[in-house]
Design a protein around this motif. Structure first.
Motif, mmCIF file in Angstrom:
data_model
loop_
_atom_site.group_PDB
_atom_site.id
_atom_site.type_symbol
_atom_site.label_atom_id
_atom_site.label_comp_id
_atom_site.label_asym_id
_atom_site.label_seq_id
_atom_site.Cartn_x
_atom_site.Cartn_y
_atom_site.Cartn_z
ATOM 1 N N GLU A 156 86.588 25.325 29.331
ATOM 2 C CA GLU A 156 85.323 24.638 29.555
ATOM 3 C C GLU A 156 84.608 25.323 30.708
ATOM 4 O OE1 GLU A 156 83.805 20.269 31.039
ATOM 5 O OE2 GLU A 156 85.536 20.360 29.672
ATOM 6 N N LEU A 157 83.417 25.825 30.411
ATOM 7 C CA LEU A 157 82.643 26.548 31.423
ATOM 8 C C LEU A 157 81.993 25.545 32.369
ATOM 9 C CD1 LEU A 157 81.634 29.426 32.215
ATOM 10 C CD2 LEU A 157 79.588 28.904 30.876
ATOM 11 N N PRO A 158 82.271 25.652 33.673
ATOM 12 C CA PRO A 158 81.672 24.691 34.600
ATOM 13 C C PRO A 158 80.168 24.929 34.744
ATOM 14 C CG PRO A 158 82.851 26.385 35.808
ATOM 15 C CD PRO A 158 83.141 26.633 34.357
ATOM 16 N N ALA A 159 79.483 23.889 35.116
ATOM 17 C CA ALA A 159 78.033 23.991 35.282
ATOM 18 C C ALA A 159 77.687 24.848 36.487
ATOM 19 C CB ALA A 159 77.426 22.603 35.447
ATOM 20 N N GLY A 160 76.644 25.618 36.339
ATOM 21 C CA GLY A 160 76.192 26.489 37.413
ATOM 22 C C GLY A 160 74.695 26.443 37.546
ATOM 23 N N ILE A 161 74.152 27.408 38.332
ATOM 24 C CA ILE A 161 72.712 27.438 38.558
ATOM 25 C C ILE A 161 71.955 27.828 37.303
ATOM 26 C CG2 ILE A 161 70.868 28.547 39.900
ATOM 27 C CD1 ILE A 161 72.820 28.883 42.170
ATOM 28 N N HIS A 162 72.516 28.827 36.597
ATOM 29 C CA HIS A 162 71.797 29.366 35.434
ATOM 30 C C HIS A 162 72.351 28.875 34.109
ATOM 31 C CE1 HIS A 162 69.555 32.092 38.043
ATOM 32 N NE2 HIS A 162 70.711 32.441 38.616
ATOM 33 N N PHE A 163 73.274 27.962 34.097
ATOM 34 C CA PHE A 163 73.842 27.504 32.828
ATOM 35 C C PHE A 163 74.370 26.091 33.002
ATOM 36 C CE2 PHE A 163 76.936 29.985 35.194
ATOM 37 C CZ PHE A 163 77.983 29.099 35.342
ATOM 38 N N THR A 164 74.499 25.420 31.886
ATOM 39 C CA THR A 164 75.061 24.068 31.893
ATOM 40 C C THR A 164 76.510 24.122 31.478
ATOM 41 O OG1 THR A 164 74.360 23.735 29.602
ATOM 42 C CG2 THR A 164 72.804 23.064 31.329
ATOM 43 N N GLU A 165 77.160 23.001 31.619
ATOM 44 C CA GLU A 165 78.572 22.911 31.227
ATOM 45 C C GLU A 165 78.697 23.135 29.722
ATOM 46 O OE1 GLU A 165 82.188 19.619 31.333
ATOM 47 O OE2 GLU A 165 80.385 19.327 32.526
ATOM 48 N N ALA A 166 79.643 23.989 29.327
ATOM 49 C CA ALA A 166 79.781 24.313 27.908
ATOM 50 C C ALA A 166 81.185 24.777 27.619
ATOM 51 C CB ALA A 166 78.773 25.390 27.500
ATOM 52 N N ASP A 167 81.597 24.664 26.355
ATOM 53 C CA ASP A 167 82.891 25.185 25.912
ATOM 54 C C ASP A 167 82.730 26.667 25.613
ATOM 55 O OD1 ASP A 167 84.089 22.708 26.090
ATOM 56 O OD2 ASP A 167 83.512 22.149 24.034
ATOM 57 N N VAL A 168 83.711 27.435 26.049
ATOM 58 C CA VAL A 168 83.654 28.880 25.827
ATOM 59 C C VAL A 168 84.986 29.358 25.257
ATOM 60 C CG1 VAL A 168 81.977 29.291 27.665
ATOM 61 C CG2 VAL A 168 84.428 29.346 28.192
ATOM 62 N N GLN A 169 84.912 30.532 24.650
ATOM 63 C CA GLN A 169 86.127 31.214 24.183
ATOM 64 C C GLN A 169 86.225 32.521 24.968
ATOM 65 O OE1 GLN A 169 86.451 31.370 19.987
ATOM 66 N NE2 GLN A 169 88.260 32.686 19.973
ATOM 67 N N ILE A 170 87.387 32.754 25.583
ATOM 68 C CA ILE A 170 87.568 33.891 26.487
ATOM 69 C C ILE A 170 88.541 34.879 25.859
ATOM 70 C CG2 ILE A 170 88.283 34.586 28.800
ATOM 71 C CD1 ILE A 170 87.730 31.689 29.691
ATOM 72 N N LEU A 171 88.171 36.157 25.875
ATOM 73 C CA LEU A 171 89.064 37.233 25.468
ATOM 74 C C LEU A 171 89.466 37.992 26.727
ATOM 75 C CD1 LEU A 171 90.452 38.932 23.252
ATOM 76 C CD2 LEU A 171 88.348 40.313 23.150
ATOM 77 N N ALA A 172 90.744 37.982 27.098
ATOM 78 C CA ALA A 172 91.234 38.609 28.330
ATOM 79 C C ALA A 172 92.363 39.563 27.986
ATOM 80 C CB ALA A 172 91.711 37.551 29.320
ATOM 81 N N ALA A 173 92.386 40.715 28.693
ATOM 82 C CA ALA A 173 93.432 41.706 28.451
ATOM 83 C C ALA A 173 93.441 42.692 29.611
ATOM 84 C CB ALA A 173 93.191 42.427 27.127
ATOM 85 N N PRO A 174 94.583 43.329 29.882
ATOM 86 C CA PRO A 174 94.636 44.378 30.919
ATOM 87 C C PRO A 174 93.716 45.534 30.560
ATOM 88 C CG PRO A 174 96.851 43.645 30.316
ATOM 89 C CD PRO A 174 95.919 43.048 29.310
ATOM 90 N N ALA A 175 93.015 46.068 31.565
ATOM 91 C CA ALA A 175 92.091 47.183 31.344
ATOM 92 C C ALA A 175 92.130 48.111 32.550
ATOM 93 C CB ALA A 175 90.674 46.664 31.104
ATOM 94 N N HIS A 176 92.953 49.191 32.507
ATOM 95 C CA HIS A 176 92.974 50.245 33.524
ATOM 96 C C HIS A 176 93.266 49.664 34.917
ATOM 97 C CE1 HIS A 176 91.303 52.629 30.297
ATOM 98 N NE2 HIS A 176 90.281 51.761 30.195
ATOM 99 N N HIS A 177 94.400 49.073 35.090
ATOM 100 C CA HIS A 177 94.871 48.474 36.337
ATOM 101 C C HIS A 177 94.090 47.231 36.724
ATOM 102 C CE1 HIS A 177 97.141 52.156 36.756
ATOM 103 N NE2 HIS A 177 96.009 52.878 36.740
ATOM 104 N N TYR A 178 93.226 46.778 35.874
ATOM 105 C CA TYR A 178 92.489 45.535 36.080
ATOM 106 C C TYR A 178 92.802 44.583 34.921
ATOM 107 C CZ TYR A 178 89.662 48.163 39.455
ATOM 108 O OH TYR A 178 89.258 48.919 40.517
ATOM 109 N N VAL A 179 92.289 43.369 35.064
ATOM 110 C CA VAL A 179 92.298 42.392 33.951
ATOM 111 C C VAL A 179 90.846 42.055 33.666
ATOM 112 C CG1 VAL A 179 92.938 40.086 33.192
ATOM 113 C CG2 VAL A 179 94.566 41.458 34.520
ATOM 114 N N LEU A 180 90.408 42.357 32.473
ATOM 115 C CA LEU A 180 89.016 42.134 32.064
ATOM 116 C C LEU A 180 88.947 40.882 31.194
ATOM 117 C CD1 LEU A 180 86.041 43.056 31.893
ATOM 118 C CD2 LEU A 180 86.705 44.444 29.892
#
Length: 442
Positions: free
Chosen positions: A112-136
């Motif tokens: 659940e995406l928290p409310a911010g200045i430029h957006f309202t609270e919303a459900d999101v789908q996140i794709l996360a994976a390691p990327a060159h010594h980082y996590v993207l």
């Protein structure tokens, strides 16, 4: 008791059609909704995968601004520290440090995406994976897809009743038009009575089942007309045959009553009345036997019978009585039959020969291809060409026999008895004595 199934065929067809159509339509709509929902979620997954690939390539090239320019993306170190992310997030995070540290391979996370200045609270789908010594981590709003699927379901739910109602109305019109000839045929059939023997049902255009049914019913009415005509002719002929002996019997009784003082005249009248009573008895018995044959209730007392021996004994008895010279040729043949009924066959054939002015009769008995064949031939006048096709009908007599006392039932009885034994009878003219030839196959 309440009927579950309607009486009307039309209503039942429309009901079954509507229910079946509704079930099929609902199943199709559910399949359609599922397919569209999968397509929307598939498009969302493809968008996330494409953005991840683009941003991963940018991170590998050292361009971290691409992550900041993405609307919903963040880049983390392996320990969970936020490196950079979308400007609209500022200090907010897509993943917690613990979630980042747990990422060892590509994962899809719903959050659940928290409310911010430029957006309202919303459900999101996140794709996360390691990327060159980082996590993207790349995200996209999933509530848009869910809302689209919900609206689609509402549209389908509103459209389904309208489609079902339309299809039911179309089915009703189609069934009504299809069954309209059936109603017409029913009314016409109900109006036909025994007085309308020549009346027929209206023809139905086309070559479908109803048109064939109408044609079949008309053919049946034609056969019934022929049967009614035969029965009417039978009643007329029977009445005619009964009228003469009854009139004679009544006259002889009246003569006997008027001659009570004259013994000889009284005796003559009573003998004549007895003769007519015997004639009536024979006629009634013949009609009863034919009626039983038609109903399939003609009883046979079957027993082993030597047909040739029976022919010889009957020839010796019938010849002198009818002034016929009857000769029998053949071999002994034992069959399973009713001897009294066979004697009736021989008596009727002999009476026909005598009525045709025959003097000699030749009866042969033989076996042929598993059948027993009895051939009765005489030297009489034979059958006329017009009589051959109808000789077995009831009350049919040849021209030479119209002055005889017979009722024209002899050959009908012969055929009935032979048929009850499982055999057939055929007529003809010719050798061996150049007169009538009757062939009996059993």
């Amino acid at each position: 008791m309440v009927r579950v199934v309607p009486r009307s065929v039309r209503t039942r067809l429309v009901l079954f059609f509507s229910v079946g159509t509704a079930l099929v339509l609902l199943a199709c709509l559910l399949v359609l909704h599922e397919a569209l929902d999968r397509q929307l979620h598939g498009a969302l997954a493809n968008d996330l995968s494409g953005r991840y690939d683009d941003l991963s390539a940018a991170v590998a090239a050292g361009d971290l601004r691409a992550v900041a320019d993405d609307p919903l993306a963040q880049l983390y170190r392996a320990d969970g520290t936020l490196v950079t992310g979308s400007r609209s997030f500022r200090d907010r995070r897509l993943l917690t440090p613990d979630q980042v540290q747990a990422i060892t391979r590509q994962q899809t996370i719903s959050a659940e995406l928290p409310a911010g200045i430029h957006f309202t609270e919303a459900d999101v789908q996140i794709l996360a994976a390691p990327a060159h010594h980082y996590v993207l981590a790349v995200a996209a709003r999933s509530d848009v897809v869910d809302n689209a699927g919900g609206r689609q379901l509402v549209v389908l739910a509103l459209a389904a009743p309208l489609l079902i109602a339309g299809l039911a109305a179309a089915g009703w019109v189609t069934v009504r038009a299809t069954l309209r000839p059936v109603g017409l045929l029913s009314r016409e059939a109900a109006a036909i009575s025994s007085l309308d023997a020549e009346r027929r049902l209206p023809a139905v255009e086309g070559d479908d089942e109803i048109a064939r049914l109408a044609a079949t019913l008309n053919q049946m009415l034609g056969r019934l007309q022929v049967a009614f005509a035969r029965e009417r002719a039978f009643v007329d002929d029977a009445s005619h045959e009964l009228r003469t002996p009854l009139a004679v019997l009544r006259g002889e009784i009246e003569l006997a009553l008027g001659a009570l003082d004259d013994r000889s005249e009284l005796e003559q009248s009573l003998l004549a009345a007895k003769t007519q009573a015997e004639r009536l008895t024979r006629l009634a018995e013949d009609l009863l036997m034919l009626a039983r044959d038609r109903d399939g209730t003609l009883a046979l007392n079957r027993q082993p019978v030597d047909l040739f021996d029976l022919v010889r004994s009957e020839a010796a008895a019938l010849g002198p009585a009818l002034d016929l010279d009857i000769s029998a040729v053949g071999d002994p043949v034992v069959i399973d039959a009713d001897p009294s009924r066979l004697r009736q066959v021989f008596a009727n054939l002999a009476a026909n020969s005598a009525a045709a002015r025959a003097t000699h009769v030749r009866v042969s008995v033989r076996q042929s291809h598993g059948d027993v064949v009895l051939e009765w031939a005489d030297d009489g006048l034979g059958f006329s060409s017009s009589l051959l096709s109808s000789a077995f009908e009831r009350f049919v007599r040849g021209d030479t026999a119209r002055t005889e006392t017979g009722a024209g039932l002899g050959l009908s009885i012969v055929r009935a008895i032979v048929a009850a034994h499982g055999g057939t009878v055929s007529l003809g003219n010719g050798p061996p004595l150049e007169g009538a030839v009757v062939s009996v196959h059993i």
